[in-house]
Scaffold this motif. Structure first.
Motif, PDB file in Angstrom:
ATOM      1  N   ALA A 138       3.390  -0.272 -15.357  1.00 27.32           N
ATOM      2  CA  ALA A 138       4.340  -1.381 -15.166  1.00 27.32           C
ATOM      3  C   ALA A 138       4.890  -1.381 -13.742  1.00 27.32           C
ATOM      4  N   LYS A 139       5.224  -0.207 -13.209  1.00 30.45           N
ATOM      5  CA  LYS A 139       5.740  -0.127 -11.844  1.00 30.45           C
ATOM      6  C   LYS A 139       4.703  -0.614 -10.837  1.00 30.45           C
ATOM      7  N   LEU A 140       3.451  -0.197 -11.025  1.00 30.72           N
ATOM      8  CA  LEU A 140       2.413  -0.593 -10.077  1.00 30.72           C
ATOM      9  C   LEU A 140       2.097  -2.080 -10.178  1.00 30.72           C
ATOM     10  N   LEU A 141       2.132  -2.613 -11.386  1.00 35.05           N
ATOM     11  CA  LEU A 141       1.869  -4.048 -11.554  1.00 35.05           C
ATOM     12  C   LEU A 141       2.964  -4.907 -10.924  1.00 35.05           C
ATOM     13  N   GLU A 142       4.178  -4.367 -10.839  1.00 34.35           N
ATOM     14  CA  GLU A 142       5.252  -5.086 -10.155  1.00 34.35           C
ATOM     15  C   GLU A 142       5.021  -5.132  -8.646  1.00 34.35           C
ATOM     16  N   ILE A 143       4.289  -4.157  -8.129  1.00 32.42           N
ATOM     17  CA  ILE A 143       4.088  -4.041  -6.679  1.00 32.42           C
ATOM     18  C   ILE A 143       2.891  -4.845  -6.193  1.00 32.42           C
TER      19      ILE A 143
ATOM     20  N   LEU B 230       0.827  -1.199   0.000  1.00 37.09           N
ATOM     21  CA  LEU B 230       0.000   0.000   0.000  1.00 37.09           C
ATOM     22  C   LEU B 230       0.868   1.258   0.000  1.00 37.09           C
ATOM     23  N   ARG B 231       1.874   1.289   0.857  1.00 39.32           N
ATOM     24  CA  ARG B 231       2.777   2.452   0.918  1.00 39.32           C
ATOM     25  C   ARG B 231       3.556   2.614  -0.391  1.00 39.32           C
ATOM     26  N   ARG B 232       4.019   1.507  -0.963  1.00 40.35           N
ATOM     27  CA  ARG B 232       4.813   1.574  -2.188  1.00 40.35           C
ATOM     28  C   ARG B 232       3.976   2.068  -3.374  1.00 40.35           C
ATOM     29  N   ILE B 233       2.731   1.619  -3.450  1.00 41.10           N
ATOM     30  CA  ILE B 233       1.852   2.070  -4.526  1.00 41.10           C
ATOM     31  C   ILE B 233       1.579   3.565  -4.387  1.00 41.10           C
ATOM     32  N   ALA B 234       1.272   4.008  -3.175  1.00 43.01           N
ATOM     33  CA  ALA B 234       1.001   5.431  -2.950  1.00 43.01           C
ATOM     34  C   ALA B 234       2.226   6.274  -3.301  1.00 43.01           C
ATOM     35  N   LYS B 235       3.426   5.822  -2.931  1.00 49.00           N
ATOM     36  CA  LYS B 235       4.643   6.577  -3.249  1.00 49.00           C
ATOM     37  C   LYS B 235       4.830   6.723  -4.756  1.00 49.00           C
ATOM     38  N   GLN B 236       4.571   5.660  -5.496  1.00 50.45           N
ATOM     39  CA  GLN B 236       4.702   5.742  -6.958  1.00 50.45           C
ATOM     40  C   GLN B 236       3.682   6.709  -7.534  1.00 50.45           C
ATOM     41  N   CYS B 237       2.447   6.639  -7.079  1.00 46.40           N
ATOM     42  CA  CYS B 237       1.396   7.508  -7.609  1.00 46.40           C
ATOM     43  C   CYS B 237       1.674   8.976  -7.292  1.00 46.40           C
ATOM     44  N   VAL B 238       2.188   9.261  -6.103  1.00 46.50           N
ATOM     45  CA  VAL B 238       2.514  10.641  -5.723  1.00 46.50           C
ATOM     46  C   VAL B 238       3.553  11.227  -6.677  1.00 46.50           C
ATOM     47  N   ASN B 239       4.430  10.395  -7.201  1.00 42.89           N
ATOM     48  CA  ASN B 239       5.455  10.866  -8.136  1.00 42.89           C
ATOM     49  C   ASN B 239       4.867  11.317  -9.467  1.00 42.89           C
TER      50      ASN B 239
ATOM     51  N   PRO C 122      -4.590  20.122 -12.556  1.00 46.51           N
ATOM     52  CA  PRO C 122      -3.581  19.100 -12.867  1.00 46.51           C
ATOM     53  C   PRO C 122      -2.484  19.581 -13.789  1.00 46.51           C
ATOM     54  N   GLU C 123      -2.736  20.665 -14.504  1.00 47.70           N
ATOM     55  CA  GLU C 123      -1.708  21.199 -15.392  1.00 47.70           C
ATOM     56  C   GLU C 123      -0.860  22.263 -14.697  1.00 47.70           C
ATOM     57  N   GLY C 124      -1.191  22.575 -13.444  1.00 48.60           N
ATOM     58  CA  GLY C 124      -0.416  23.545 -12.662  1.00 48.60           C
ATOM     59  C   GLY C 124       0.837  22.903 -12.104  1.00 48.60           C
ATOM     60  N   THR C 125       1.535  23.612 -11.263  1.00 49.22           N
ATOM     61  CA  THR C 125       2.760  23.126 -10.667  1.00 49.22           C
ATOM     62  C   THR C 125       2.451  22.023  -9.672  1.00 49.22           C
ATOM     63  N   LEU C 126       3.179  20.927  -9.758  1.00 47.83           N
ATOM     64  CA  LEU C 126       3.022  19.798  -8.853  1.00 47.83           C
ATOM     65  C   LEU C 126       4.144  19.850  -7.826  1.00 47.83           C
ATOM     66  N   MET C 127       3.802  20.013  -6.577  1.00 46.20           N
ATOM     67  CA  MET C 127       4.794  20.075  -5.501  1.00 46.20           C
ATOM     68  C   MET C 127       4.967  18.679  -4.919  1.00 46.20           C
ATOM     69  N   VAL C 128       6.181  18.197  -4.888  1.00 52.51           N
ATOM     70  CA  VAL C 128       6.455  16.861  -4.335  1.00 52.51           C
ATOM     71  C   VAL C 128       7.357  16.999  -3.130  1.00 52.51           C
TER      72      VAL C 128
END
Length: 96
Positions: A53-58, A20-29, A90-96
């Motif tokens: 592909a990254k999410l399917l690996e997780i 769950l944490r790994r999927i959320a981290k990928q999506c946040v990126n 969604p087209e604005g600045t994405l802060m990570v």
């Protein structure tokens, strides 16, 4: 294109909580969390395939669920938001 990604991860054990944490981290990126397990991601086709592909690996396909909804480039007319949480651009600045 705007892609809505949703997931449901079985968290009955420690490995599920880790997935769950790994999927959320990928999506946040790649996008913005709009609900606990829902992300809106503005992606081109290559980014979408890479993230998928990254999410399917997780995920554990026997215990978890992952969905991609492709809203396309004219997504503004397909989204209505109601309630307290402010919408975002969604087209604005994405802060990570």
């Amino acid at each position: 294109m705007l892609v809505l990604i949703t997931y449901d991860v079985n968290t009955e054990d420690a490995m599920g909580k880790k997935r769950l944490r790994r999927i959320a981290k990928q999506c946040v990126n790649y996008g913005q969390r709009v609900q606990n397990s829902v992300f809106e991601c503005l992606l081109d086709a290559a980014q979408c395939r890479l993230l998928q592909a990254k999410l399917l690996e997780i995920i554990d396909e026997e215990r978890d669920s992952l969905r991609f909804y492709y809203l396309g480039n004219k997504y503004q007319t397909k989204i209505e938001h109601f309630g307290v949480k402010d919408s975002y651009d969604p087209e604005g600045t994405l802060m990570v």
